[in-house]
Design an enzyme around this catalytic site. Structure first.
Site, short mmCIF file in Angstrom:
data_model
loop_
_atom_site.label_atom_id
_atom_site.label_comp_id
_atom_site.label_asym_id
_atom_site.label_seq_id
_atom_site.Cartn_x
_atom_site.Cartn_y
_atom_site.Cartn_z
N LYS A 1 -9.18 6.99 -18.90
CA LYS A 1 -9.51 7.55 -20.21
C LYS A 1 -8.28 7.50 -21.13
O LYS A 1 -7.80 6.42 -21.43
CB LYS A 1 -10.06 8.97 -20.02
N ASP B 1 -8.12 19.23 -13.62
CA ASP B 1 -8.45 17.88 -14.09
C ASP B 1 -8.12 17.87 -15.59
O ASP B 1 -8.82 18.48 -16.39
CB ASP B 1 -9.93 17.60 -13.84
N TYR C 1 -16.82 17.42 -14.03
CA TYR C 1 -17.27 16.03 -14.18
C TYR C 1 -18.33 15.71 -13.12
O TYR C 1 -18.19 16.08 -11.94
CB TYR C 1 -16.05 15.11 -14.04
N ARG D 1 0.86 -1.20 0.00
CA ARG D 1 0.00 0.00 0.00
C ARG D 1 0.88 1.24 0.00
O ARG D 1 0.63 2.20 -0.72
CB ARG D 1 -0.94 0.02 1.22
#
Ligand SMILES: *Cc1c(COP(=O)(O)O)cnc(C)c1O
Length: 379
Positions: A195, A170, A98, A46
């Site tokens: 994306k 973003d 978004y 992690r």
């Protein structure tokens, strides 16, 4: 080095133990330590994992930043950035961010005492007027989805800097290949790697890139503390996807331009929103801050009924949410991505019932245009 060279090589030395040219998928949760306090730089996956570390290095270089962090999704990346704030802090955000970002801000983070004001960030006066004494962060998305409005990143960053407000961009729609917000003055870039960065519609992920070392230290702490990290397999997929980012974005832009021009001339299409068209109201600004117009566009078919007919008739373009993959996706914002936006707000944002969005893929563009042509004939 040039962008493509970095995309292929940055963070990706041949594996020291075998010479493997490709960074291995280190599918492990822990790392054996030689003795107390002595390890090879990794302890628990992690905190850090070599495959993820290679991707984080790579993305940092591509965004012209010093530090990169990979997350389980774009939303996890945005949530980590907002976790830098505390109760009482205020955020100014684009009115057309978004949908998932808006949902996170309004339905989750508001409960923790953060407040948000949404403005048309294409108007700098509106950004300036929305700033309060408690404003700590300006959250921008440019171009916006699905109207493709452009915010002047240099000017907005300068304005925020005067007030000590962090600028977060973003950059999902453009990718670092076409737009590099840190070079224009932003403090942080976030991505949904789902994306264009991954580019093959086969993984969900997110990333943050920044330059400031103390801020990066805090973000690293949050990444490890909250734990929404990108797994090794998904990190590897993004590393592979990014190698072809430059050639893909070149083709997305060429195809996007050709489809936009075709639609612009079509008598049944009312309006085309694409920054590469000279008819786009911010065409000049787009030319200045972007290295290409990319593959996202939207157009108005005039009515819900027309949009329905078109979407039913397409064969090559797939009716689906998401974007940025090699295959062309087509969608209806009013009933899909923006269904939760109240109708009055949709109207104000220009999201009409007849609006159709396309994520133009990299198929042969003649085939895409032929598909749209036969579908438009059904209207
Ligand atoms: C998809 C998307 C997100 C969210 O990313 P996920 O990987 O789906 O969590 C954020 N911003 C933009 C612009 C997006 O397109």
């Amino acid at each position: 080095m040039g962008f493509s060279t970095d995309a292929i090589h940055a963070g990706q030395e041949p594996d020291p133990s075998t010479g493997a040219i490709i960074v291995p998928i280190y599918q492990t949760s822990t790392f054996v330590q030689e003795e107390l306090g002595k390890n090879k730089g990794y302890e628990y996956a992690r905190t850090s994992n070599p495959t993820r570390a290679a991707l984080e290095h790579n993305l940092a270089v591509l965004e012209a930043g010093r530090f990169g962090f990979a997350f389980a999704s774009g939303m996890a990346a945005i949530n980590a950035v907002l976790s830098l704030l505390k109760a009482g802090d205020h955020v100014v955000a684009g009115r057309n961010v978004y949908g998932g970002t808006f949902r996170l801000f309004e339905r989750v983070l508001r409960n923790f005492g953060l407040t948000f004001t949404y403005v048309d960030t294409t108007r700098l006066e509106a950004v300036s007027e929305a700033m309060e004494d408690s404003t700590r962060l300006l959250f921008l998305e440019t171009p916006t989805n699905p109207i493709m409005e452009i915010t002047d990143l240099t000017a907005a960053s300068a304005l925020a800097r005067q007030r000590n407000v962090l600028v977060v961009v973003d950059n999902t729609f453009m990718s670092p290949c076409l737009q590099r917000p840190l070079e224009l003055g932003a403090d942080m870039v976030v991505h949904s790697t789902t994306k264009y960065l991954n580019g093959h519609s086969d993984g969900v992920g997110g990333a943050v890139v920044l330059n400031d070392a103390p801020l990066a230290e805090r973000l690293k702490f949050i990444q490890n503390a909250a734990g929404a990290v990108l797994g090794p397999m998904d990190s590897w997929l993004v590393l592979r996807g990014v190698k072809t980012l430059a050639v893909r974005m070149r083709q997305h832009t060429a195809n996007g331009m050709a489809v936009a021009e075709y639609l612009h001339k079509h008598p049944k299409v009312k309006k085309v929103n694409y920054p590469g068209l000279p008819s786009h109201p911010q065409h000049a600004l787009a030319q200045k801050q972007m290295k290409g117009s990319g593959g996202m566009l939207s157009f108005d078919t005039g009515s819900m009924e027309n949009a329905r007919k078109l979407l039913k008739a397409v064969r090559l373009c797939s009716l689906a949410e998401s974007l940025g993959g090699v295959e062309t996706l087509i969608s209806h914002p009013a009933s899909m991505t923006h269904a939760s936006v109240p109708p009055e707000d949709r109207k104000r944002l220009g999201i009409t019932d007849g609006l159709v969005r396309i994520s133009v893929g990299i198929e042969d563009v003649e085939d895409l245009i032929a598909d749209l042509d036969q579908a438009l004939a059904k209207i």
